[in-house]
Design a protein around this motif. Structure first.
Motif, short mmCIF file in Angstrom:
data_model
loop_
_atom_site.label_atom_id
_atom_site.label_comp_id
_atom_site.label_asym_id
_atom_site.label_seq_id
_atom_site.Cartn_x
_atom_site.Cartn_y
_atom_site.Cartn_z
N GLN A 1 -0.80 9.39 -11.45
CA GLN A 1 -0.25 9.10 -12.78
C GLN A 1 0.40 10.32 -13.42
OE1 GLN A 1 -0.22 5.80 -14.02
NE2 GLN A 1 -0.69 5.64 -11.83
N ASN B 1 2.57 12.34 -12.39
CA ASN B 1 4.01 12.48 -12.21
C ASN B 1 4.78 11.21 -12.57
OD1 ASN B 1 3.11 11.00 -10.00
ND2 ASN B 1 4.70 11.77 -8.65
N LYS B 2 4.06 10.19 -13.08
CA LYS B 2 4.67 8.95 -13.55
C LYS B 2 5.67 8.41 -12.52
CE LYS B 2 4.08 10.21 -18.42
NZ LYS B 2 4.73 10.44 -19.73
N ALA B 3 5.17 8.18 -11.34
CA ALA B 3 6.03 7.75 -10.24
C ALA B 3 6.72 6.43 -10.55
CB ALA B 3 5.19 7.61 -8.97
N LYS B 4 8.01 6.37 -10.23
CA LYS B 4 8.78 5.14 -10.35
C LYS B 4 8.97 4.49 -8.99
CE LYS B 4 11.38 6.50 -14.49
NZ LYS B 4 12.73 6.68 -15.08
N VAL B 5 9.02 5.34 -7.95
CA VAL B 5 9.21 4.83 -6.60
C VAL B 5 8.29 5.58 -5.64
CG1 VAL B 5 11.62 4.16 -6.95
CG2 VAL B 5 11.08 6.44 -6.11
N ARG C 1 9.35 0.23 -5.32
CA ARG C 1 9.33 0.47 -6.76
C ARG C 1 7.92 0.25 -7.29
NH1 ARG C 1 13.88 1.79 -8.80
NH2 ARG C 1 15.82 1.32 -7.71
N GLU D 1 7.00 1.54 -10.71
CA GLU D 1 6.97 1.92 -12.12
C GLU D 1 5.99 1.02 -12.89
OE1 GLU D 1 10.16 3.16 -15.62
OE2 GLU D 1 10.79 1.94 -13.91
N GLY D 2 5.06 1.67 -13.63
CA GLY D 2 4.08 0.95 -14.42
C GLY D 2 2.87 0.48 -13.65
N ARG D 3 2.82 0.74 -12.32
CA ARG D 3 1.68 0.31 -11.52
C ARG D 3 0.77 1.49 -11.21
NH1 ARG D 3 4.93 -2.61 -6.76
NH2 ARG D 3 2.86 -2.87 -5.86
N LYS D 4 -0.52 1.23 -11.06
CA LYS D 4 -1.49 2.28 -10.78
C LYS D 4 -1.90 2.31 -9.31
CE LYS D 4 -3.43 2.62 -15.41
NZ LYS D 4 -4.69 2.61 -16.23
N LYS E 1 13.95 13.04 -5.41
CA LYS E 1 12.53 12.85 -5.69
C LYS E 1 11.71 14.09 -5.36
CE LYS E 1 13.31 8.84 -7.23
NZ LYS E 1 13.32 8.64 -8.69
#
Length: 338
Positions: free
Chosen positions: A92, A94-98, A111, A113-116, A175
């Motif tokens: 979390q 690095n707030k990964a989007k992909v 993708r 984004e928003g998932r843990k 990335k």
């Protein structure tokens, strides 16, 4: 007719580890001769399949510490049964989007984004090589150990090849941050040190994983650079002079890749000799996740033309790049080549 698998597995283990009992040398010679004969006839297919299965099982045991010791420097490595569901936690911070995931034929972009978390999806990876039956008959113990080592090293390189693909894709997409990457001609040890300084901020002593040629290229610069040569301890001087593989470059630890020749003219190897990876050494969150499903498997055939035994080695594994910020890549494009 096949022989007892359990007894043969014990024999293979003792021979490989040079812990042979009184009759083991004669027994391994007799068994190999029973499988392959003296070169005047072709092997029995069922016995050849049993022999290669046992070679692969022995190699898988040998590969375990190799995978653990090398890959765990930069990856969380898990071993699961085929069919298991494995949940991967997404970092979390690095707030990964992909996330980049290895497949059997390339790299997929996932993708997140928003998932843990996501579930690991295994790919069916494969590699292959051949060996000469007559060499096994003539030099049973030594050639047998070489064959087992070849299979074990092939498994490690199978994983490293996918890691190479993932990092190349992540660099091109941004990335992996630009400050983590240094490519060019005649890269200096100061530029090497700049990349290591970026990774030190994540904690621990950075680890540099590369071919021996690239490690030597940077290690030897310590002895000629006007600043570094005045800071060398006697221990590092001795290492530069006598060690087969230097392990200290500036403020990093160097780890040598097993990267054998793949042709008869010693002009090609499996992995690039001029490209190395640097990883933050003391980070709990490793950049890669490797989930190994089951062990190595093999398929066997004998070439009709040259009678070499060909083996296809397969492994189910999920390789994911979760955290590109903690990876450094250094590529020397002029001064290092075969």
């Amino acid at each position: 007719m096949k022989l007892d698998n359990l007894k043969l597995k014990g024999l293979f283990s003792r021979v490989y580890n040079s812990k042979m009992e009184e009759t083991d040398s004669a027994d391994i010679k007799a068994y190999i001769t029973k499988v392959f004969g003296d070169g005047r006839q072709n092997p029995d297919p069922s016995m050849l399949h049993q022999f290669n299965n046992l070679v692969v099982e022995t190699a898988d045991e040998i590969a375990k510490p190799m995978v653990t010791n090398l890959l765990s420097l930069f990856a969380k490595v898990e071993k699961r049964n085929r069919g298991d569901l494995v949940e991967l936690k997404i970092p979390q911070k690095n707030k990964a989007k992909v996330i980049w995931s290895a497949t059997g034929s390339g790299v997929d972009l996932v993708r997140v984004e928003g998932r843990k978390s996501i579930f690991a999806v295994p790919a069916h990876l494969s590699t292959g090589f051949y060996y000469e039956p007559l060499d096994l008959v003539k030099e049973s113990e030594d050639y047998f150990r070489k064959l087992v080592n070849d299979v074990a090293n092939a498994k490690v390189r199978l994983f490293l090849d996918k890691i190479n693909e993932l990092t190349a894709t992540a660099i091109s997409s941004g990335k992996i941050p630009a400050k983590n990457v240094k490519t060019g001609a005649n890269v200096t040890i100061q530029e090497y040190n700049k990349v290591s300084s970026v990774l030190q901020r994540y904690g621990g002593r950075p680890v540099f994983v590369a071919d021996s040629l690239l490690i030597d290229y940077f290690a030897m610069q310590q002895a000629t650079d006007s600043t570094f040569k005045n800071l060398l301890t006697d221990g590092i001087k001795d290492e530069l002079l006598t060690a087969l593989n230097p392990t200290t470059i500036a403020r990093t630890t160097a780890v040598n890749l097993v990267n054998p020749f793949t042709d008869a003219t010693n002009s090609k190897v499996e992995l690039p000799v001029n490209k190395g990876y640097m990883f933050a050494g003391g980070v709990e969150q490793k950049p890669f996740s490797i989930v190994e499903y089951g062990g190595l498997r093999q398929m066997t055939e004998q070439d009709i033309e040259d009678e070499r035994v060909k083996m296809k080695i397969t492994q189910d594994v999920a390789v994911n790049l979760l955290f590109g910020e903690a990876i450094g890549i250094i590529e020397e494009q002029a001064a290092v080549s075969l």
